[in-house]
Write a protein that holds these residues in place. Structure first.
Motif, mmCIF file in Angstrom:
data_model
loop_
_atom_site.group_PDB
_atom_site.id
_atom_site.type_symbol
_atom_site.label_atom_id
_atom_site.label_comp_id
_atom_site.label_asym_id
_atom_site.label_seq_id
_atom_site.Cartn_x
_atom_site.Cartn_y
_atom_site.Cartn_z
ATOM 1 N N PRO A 52 1.064 -1.156 -0.018
ATOM 2 C CA PRO A 52 -0.357 0.159 -0.341
ATOM 3 C C PRO A 52 1.012 0.785 0.159
ATOM 4 O O PRO A 52 2.042 1.254 0.505
ATOM 5 C CB PRO A 52 -0.727 -0.452 1.884
ATOM 6 C CG PRO A 52 -0.869 -1.351 2.015
ATOM 7 C CD PRO A 52 0.533 -1.482 1.234
ATOM 8 N N SER A 53 0.236 2.322 -0.536
ATOM 9 C CA SER A 53 0.978 3.364 -1.358
ATOM 10 C C SER A 53 0.996 4.315 0.505
ATOM 11 O O SER A 53 1.309 4.878 0.957
ATOM 12 C CB SER A 53 0.656 4.419 -1.936
ATOM 13 O OG SER A 53 -1.035 4.773 -1.203
ATOM 14 N N GLU A 54 0.145 3.972 1.343
ATOM 15 C CA GLU A 54 -0.533 4.265 3.068
ATOM 16 C C GLU A 54 -0.400 3.374 3.531
ATOM 17 O O GLU A 54 -1.257 2.606 3.826
ATOM 18 C CB GLU A 54 -1.468 4.997 2.179
ATOM 19 C CG GLU A 54 -1.735 6.880 1.817
ATOM 20 C CD GLU A 54 -2.000 7.873 1.947
ATOM 21 O OE1 GLU A 54 -3.467 7.270 2.227
ATOM 22 O OE2 GLU A 54 -2.573 8.487 1.097
ATOM 23 N N LEU A 55 0.450 3.622 4.889
ATOM 24 C CA LEU A 55 0.238 2.596 5.964
ATOM 25 C C LEU A 55 -0.462 3.491 7.239
ATOM 26 O O LEU A 55 -0.558 4.165 7.518
ATOM 27 C CB LEU A 55 1.207 2.373 5.795
ATOM 28 C CG LEU A 55 2.334 1.440 4.890
ATOM 29 C CD1 LEU A 55 2.642 0.362 5.977
ATOM 30 C CD2 LEU A 55 0.982 0.226 4.533
ATOM 31 N N GLU A 56 -1.104 3.189 8.246
ATOM 32 C CA GLU A 56 -1.124 3.459 9.421
ATOM 33 C C GLU A 56 -0.217 2.936 10.595
ATOM 34 O O GLU A 56 -0.347 2.175 10.511
ATOM 35 C CB GLU A 56 -2.865 3.227 10.015
ATOM 36 C CG GLU A 56 -4.065 3.941 9.145
ATOM 37 C CD GLU A 56 -5.592 2.819 9.265
ATOM 38 O OE1 GLU A 56 -5.008 3.312 10.887
ATOM 39 O OE2 GLU A 56 -6.714 2.767 8.596
ATOM 40 N N ARG A 57 0.375 3.441 10.996
ATOM 41 C CA ARG A 57 0.827 3.510 12.437
ATOM 42 C C ARG A 57 0.348 2.266 13.656
ATOM 43 O O ARG A 57 -0.643 2.629 13.847
ATOM 44 C CB ARG A 57 0.936 4.865 13.232
ATOM 45 C CG ARG A 57 2.575 4.220 14.385
ATOM 46 C CD ARG A 57 2.426 6.054 15.297
ATOM 47 N NE ARG A 57 1.035 5.626 15.683
ATOM 48 C CZ ARG A 57 1.583 5.077 17.091
ATOM 49 N NH1 ARG A 57 2.381 4.112 17.332
ATOM 50 N NH2 ARG A 57 -0.444 5.115 17.917
ATOM 51 N N GLY A 58 1.309 1.711 13.577
ATOM 52 C CA GLY A 58 0.883 0.400 15.127
ATOM 53 C C GLY A 58 0.275 -0.547 14.285
ATOM 54 O O GLY A 58 -0.508 -1.566 15.222
ATOM 55 N N ILE A 59 0.096 -0.484 13.382
ATOM 56 C CA ILE A 59 -1.127 -1.401 12.285
ATOM 57 C C ILE A 59 -0.357 -2.388 11.285
ATOM 58 O O ILE A 59 -0.127 -2.000 10.153
ATOM 59 C CB ILE A 59 -2.715 -0.993 11.407
ATOM 60 C CG1 ILE A 59 -3.351 -0.228 12.906
ATOM 61 C CG2 ILE A 59 -3.473 -2.048 10.312
ATOM 62 C CD1 ILE A 59 -4.412 0.651 12.125
ATOM 63 N N PRO A 60 -0.662 -3.643 11.559
ATOM 64 C CA PRO A 60 0.237 -4.880 10.432
ATOM 65 C C PRO A 60 -0.161 -5.169 9.236
ATOM 66 O O PRO A 60 -1.377 -4.682 8.871
ATOM 67 C CB PRO A 60 0.591 -6.402 10.934
ATOM 68 C CG PRO A 60 -0.265 -5.953 12.327
ATOM 69 C CD PRO A 60 -1.348 -4.310 12.249
#
Length: 428
Positions: free
Chosen positions: A56-64
């Protein structure tokens, strides 16, 4: 490789005890050399291997998240491999990842990773090491695979609000009842619940449905909400999950969604010793992406926040009456005497609410048992700090400046609840 080493050691020991002739040693080594050379020829060439990365081009912090790597082997020979992807050190690194690339086939490799720090990252390399058929040779290649990743704040609470706003506050009954009578726009007719204003009962629908029905009103839309995010030194204090700034960003985004969903204008100002980000007010859910892209990379500065400068800037930029929602450290803010002068002037036009995170360490100290002299002194000092904070809060609240604190896991809920309450009371 281990077999070759053991064989070599055996031959050396044999020659030392004259059990093996040198001619036999040379013959064995020539056989090993040619077998090794043949094994090298039965391994893929580097140019016969190609790679692709899917993430993904965007990830959320702390989520696998799962990353996929495509390994294409265009040669006539299979190989075993190990690889290390060029992720930054702020990611969880589950390497090396092993696999087998069959001849003339494509192999998909997946691994899970978690981004621990927000920001924008460039991934440029993939390190690939593979062995020949017999494992006598191992080759390594560095592949140029360029990808860009943005690590956003954890949006779990924001999504939960969109899916089920009831988890954040009760819209029915008492919460709506506090709204001033006759103020706001008609929203819907619903069943009467305990705590509703009897004057709002819809008698026509009650008679028609044989059930007590009441009119529900909602606040007028189009109000201005200005979210202030402190990025100063004290916001770097570590909590159970992340630090204060992380929690403030997550809560700020949840309030943003609540306000935009209700048709209000939202602007965001992030600061420390100077202004870091300012997003002008706008409405509509599309504005959420504008705010998210502007603040996702914010980090804590190793400097004290300059509240006076930011309030002066805000006075110039925000001319319309708005709710100023400040996420900061309450104890630090209370000792900013210079900021009180600016707030006295701002409160004539704006409504101010500050939300901070409770200091759980301080609270635990006040509840601890004084089992010895040191414990008694710590308890006494903690209680003194609580008293001083309460006294300072009273002084600020007398000036019309409301300050609240919430547990870190309840910060978003507290922020949204107070925003809705202010809107329901039509204080803007």
């Amino acid at each position: 490789m281990m077999a070759v080493i053991v064989l070599s050691l055996g031959l050396v020991i044999g020659t030392a005890f004259r059990e093996v002739s040198w001619g036999f040693v040379i013959t064995v080594n020539l056989i090993v050399f040619f077998v090794s050379l043949g094994d090298l020829l039965f391994s893929p060439k580097k140019k016969e291997l190609s790679f692709k990365r899917f993430l993904p081009s965007e990830l959320e912090r702390g989520i696998p998240y799962q990353v996929e790597l495509e390994v294409s082997n265009h040669s006539q020979h299979a190989c075993s491999f190990r690889l290390i992807d060029g992720l930054p050190q702020t990611f969880e690194l589950p390497f090396p990842v092993s696999g087998v690339a069959q001849k003339e086939s494509t192999t998909m490799i997946t691994y899970d990773t978690t981004a621990l720090v927000r920001g924008k990252y460039e991934i440029n390399k993939l390190y690939f090491r593979y062995t020949s058929f017999l494992g006598l040779w191992e080759k390594q290649t560095t592949v140029e695979l360029e990808d860009s990743i943005k690590v956003l704040p954890d949006l779990t609470e924001t999504k939960q609000y969109l899916e089920n706003a009831q988890k954040f506050l009760v819209y029915e009954g008492l919460n709506i009842r506090r709204q001033r009578s006759g103020v706001g726009d008609f929203a819907k007719i619903r069943s009467y619940v305990v705590g509703d204003d009897p004057r709002k009962i819809n008698w026509r629908q009650t008679a028609k449905l044989q059930e007590v029905m009441t009119n529900e009103y909602e606040p007028e839309h189009g109000k201005y909400i200005t979210i202030l995010i402190d990025c100063g030194r004290m916001m770097g204090a570590e909590l159970t999950k992340g630090n204060r700034l992380e929690r403030a960003l997550e809560a700020a985004l949840t309030v943003t969604v609540a306000a935009l969903q209700k048709g209000d204008y939202v602007s965001v100002l992030a600061f420390s010793k100077e202004i870091k980000v300012f997003v002008p007010p706008a409405k509509g859910m599309a504005h959420l992406q504008t705010i998210l892209q502007a603040i996702y990379h914010l980090q804590v500065d190793a400097a004290e926040s300059n509240y006076g400068a930011v309030l002066q800037y805000l006075e110039m930029m925000q001319k319309k009456r708005s709710l100023l929602l400040l996420f900061s450290d309450v104890r630090t803010f209370l000792h900013e005497e210079s900021a009180l002068i600016f707030f006295k002037r701002l409160r004539q036009r704006h409504l101010f609410l500050m939300i901070g995170i409770e200091d759980q360490t301080l609270i635990k100290r006040t509840k601890a048992e004084p089992i010895d002299v040191q414990a008694a002194m710590l308890k006494s000092i903690a209680q003194q700090q609580i008293v001083i904070k309460k006294r300072e809060k009273i002084k600020w609240e007398k000036q019309g400046l409301q300050l609240i604190e919430a547990r870190e896991e309840k910060l978003a809920i507290a922020a949204v609840s107070h925003y809705i309450e202010i809107m329901n009371q039509n204080l803007l």
